[in-house]
Design a protein around this motif. Structure first.
Motif, PDB file in Angstrom:
ATOM      1  N   GLN A 184      21.845   5.265  69.263  1.00  0.00           N
ATOM      2  CA  GLN A 184      21.651   6.359  68.322  1.00  0.00           C
ATOM      3  C   GLN A 184      20.178   6.727  68.151  1.00  0.00           C
ATOM      4  OE1 GLN A 184      24.110   6.193  64.658  1.00  0.00           O
ATOM      5  NE2 GLN A 184      24.776   4.177  65.384  1.00  0.00           N
ATOM      6  N   LEU A 185      19.312   5.867  68.688  1.00  0.00           N
ATOM      7  CA  LEU A 185      17.884   6.025  68.467  1.00  0.00           C
ATOM      8  C   LEU A 185      17.163   5.350  69.628  1.00  0.00           C
ATOM      9  CD1 LEU A 185      16.013   7.052  66.078  1.00  0.00           C
ATOM     10  CD2 LEU A 185      16.012   4.689  65.266  1.00  0.00           C
ATOM     11  N   ALA A 186      16.144   6.024  70.186  1.00  0.00           N
ATOM     12  CA  ALA A 186      15.384   5.390  71.267  1.00  0.00           C
ATOM     13  C   ALA A 186      14.462   4.315  70.712  1.00  0.00           C
ATOM     14  CB  ALA A 186      14.578   6.444  72.022  1.00  0.00           C
ATOM     15  N   GLY A 187      13.874   4.598  69.578  1.00  0.00           N
ATOM     16  CA  GLY A 187      12.967   3.648  68.956  1.00  0.00           C
ATOM     17  C   GLY A 187      12.426   4.213  67.664  1.00  0.00           C
ATOM     18  N   ALA A 188      11.799   3.371  66.870  1.00  0.00           N
ATOM     19  CA  ALA A 188      11.245   3.819  65.596  1.00  0.00           C
ATOM     20  C   ALA A 188      10.153   2.866  65.147  1.00  0.00           C
ATOM     21  CB  ALA A 188      12.333   3.913  64.526  1.00  0.00           C
ATOM     22  N   ALA A 189       9.244   3.400  64.337  1.00  0.00           N
ATOM     23  CA  ALA A 189       8.202   2.597  63.701  1.00  0.00           C
ATOM     24  C   ALA A 189       8.221   2.898  62.213  1.00  0.00           C
ATOM     25  CB  ALA A 189       6.832   2.929  64.297  1.00  0.00           C
ATOM     26  N   HIS A 212      11.329   9.553  67.598  1.00  0.00           N
ATOM     27  CA  HIS A 212      11.111  10.628  68.563  1.00  0.00           C
ATOM     28  C   HIS A 212      12.448  11.096  69.113  1.00  0.00           C
ATOM     29  CE1 HIS A 212      10.864   7.392  71.889  1.00  0.00           C
ATOM     30  NE2 HIS A 212      10.910   6.743  70.753  1.00  0.00           N
ATOM     31  N   ASN A 213      13.387  11.311  68.195  1.00  0.00           N
ATOM     32  CA  ASN A 213      14.692  11.880  68.525  1.00  0.00           C
ATOM     33  C   ASN A 213      14.739  13.308  68.005  1.00  0.00           C
ATOM     34  OD1 ASN A 213      15.265   9.133  69.125  1.00  0.00           O
ATOM     35  ND2 ASN A 213      17.436   9.527  68.770  1.00  0.00           N
TER      36      ASN A 213
END
Length: 407
Positions: free
Chosen positions: A19-24, A377-378
């Motif tokens: 559902q998400l490539a990545g997050a900070a 960055h979605n």
């Protein structure tokens, strides 16, 4: 910290589910003993290249750009260069004789004269009568696409963009209603016109250099590009995929000589850079002795400017976000009544925030002395959202905020 581990575990699950490539994420509290922010990074800034999200990853922040441009405009107000009540035609005579559509989705030639000029306050509160192309299926939507180019990366030069926008009819009378729009782009170009320099140079000198925001800009320098988060989105089956470009929004690689700088959605930034900016909203308009705004100006920015009727009738993405417990100030959303079920109202009254179309979000809660930032960055696609595709990033923000508040 337990909450840090919980945040990481939950967000990693969302990444693992595709559902998400990545997050900070970042949480900062003024009363923290060591003054350090709590950060969590999960997933990948580039899945195919096997590059992880790190604390210094540079993200497109999309509409999180708007509060920065708004602060720059208010700095000009404090200097007496402009007044909120000034008509923008003082600096952009292109807008001296505006027309207003009789119906927002009606024929472009069915208009009436604007009843009053557009003001700088109208731009800051999205009450100028402008809109965005994707919000309309009628002729005005296509007219915006044809006239203005991409919403983040456009090949239309600022003066030509201003002239083209001024030729389009408004969808509402100036000051009458809030229509989320390209108003902040226009505000940015007017700041540049007033200052006699590109917007990027103005906000670098006035804001980024002053606060030490060394990784925030419209164009990521070549030597920093390995730190950028690639853009991701979803295909029609809902599978995560890299977006090389998105027609009408952004290009694969912004040319070094592109002169269009979107004061609404064009900036790149990092967790720590945006923290420096967000801390302005915890006090009196200064951060560690660096003052950008006077306390009274900051208080006005953080106070609801919409009438009850405007709050009740403002529609964004099919919702009425300001109808209950929430208002809009000069470039930021403002919590009026806390609602723990709504991540945009979960802060104390007076909390300000705004999200971005790449899945970013931030809030500053002056009562609690806290800042929260979520960067991803979605890219959100409105048509896909209507089918339930790409909504995971908003659930991730909601979960992050809930766990951070519980710590």
């Amino acid at each position: 910290m337990k909450s840090e581990n919980e945040i990481k575990s939950v967000l990693q699950k969302i990444v693992d589910e595709g559902q998400l490539a990545g997050a900070a994420t970042l949480v900062w509290r003024a009363d923290s003993k060591d003054g350090e922010a709590q950060t969590v990074c999960v997933g990948w800034r580039d899945v195919e290249a096997n590059l992880p999200i790190e604390r210094d990853t540079i993200f497109r922040i999309a509409s999180m750009t708007k509060p920065i441009t708004s602060v720059a405009a208010l700095m000009l107000v404090e200097e007496g260069r402009i007044a909120l009540a000034d008509p923008i035609s003082r600096f952009a005579p292109e807008f001296s004789h505006m027309r207003v559509l009789r119906s927002p989705n009606g024929p472009l030639d069915e208009t009436d004269p604007a009843e009053r000029p557009i003001t700088f306050e109208d731009l800051l509160t999205h009450r100028a009568g402008f809109t965005l192309a994707d919000f309309h299926r009628g002729p005005i939507g296509q007219a915006y696409r044809d006239a203005l180019g991409g919403e983040i990366d456009s090949d239309v030069a600022p003066d030509d963009w201003i002239a083209s926008l001024a030729q389009l009819p408004l969808i509402g009378q100036p000051g009458s209603a809030m229509y989320y729009s390209c108003s902040t782009d226009l505000l940015g170009f007017l700041i540049a016109r007033i200052e006699g320099a590109p917007l990027g140079e103005v906000i670098k000198r006035r804001i980024f250099d002053s606060l030490g925001m060394t990784d925030t800009s419209f164009l990521v320098p070549r030597e920093k590009r390995t730190r950028r988060a690639a853009a991701y989105g979803f295909d029609e089956e809902g599978c995560l995929t890299k977006l090389v470009t998105r027609s009408g929004v952004f290009v694969a690689e912004r040319p070094d000589d592109m002169v269009f700088e979107s004061g609404a959605a064009g900036l790149w930034s990092t967790l720590d850079d945006y923290l420096k900016f967000a801390r302005l909203f915890l006090g009196d308009g200064s951060v560690e002795s660096v003052r950008l705004l006077r306390p009274a100006t900051l208080a006005a920015m953080m106070s609801n400017q919409l009438t009850d009727s405007q709050r009740a009738n403002s529609v964004l993405l099919g919702q009425k976000p300001f109808a209950v417990g929430r208002g809009f100030g000069l470039g930021v959303s403002v919590v009026l009544e806390t609602d723990k079920a709504d991540f945009m109202r979960r802060g104390s009254p007076g909390t300000v925030s705004w999200p971005g179309a790449f899945g970013g979000w931030w809030q500053a809660d002056p009562a609690e002395g806290s800042v929260m930032i979520f960067l991803a960055h979605n890219m959100v696609d409105l048509a896909q959202m209507g089918k339930g595709i790409g909504l995971g990033v908003w659930g991730a923000i909601d979960t992050f905020q809930t766990l951070a508040l519980a710590s």
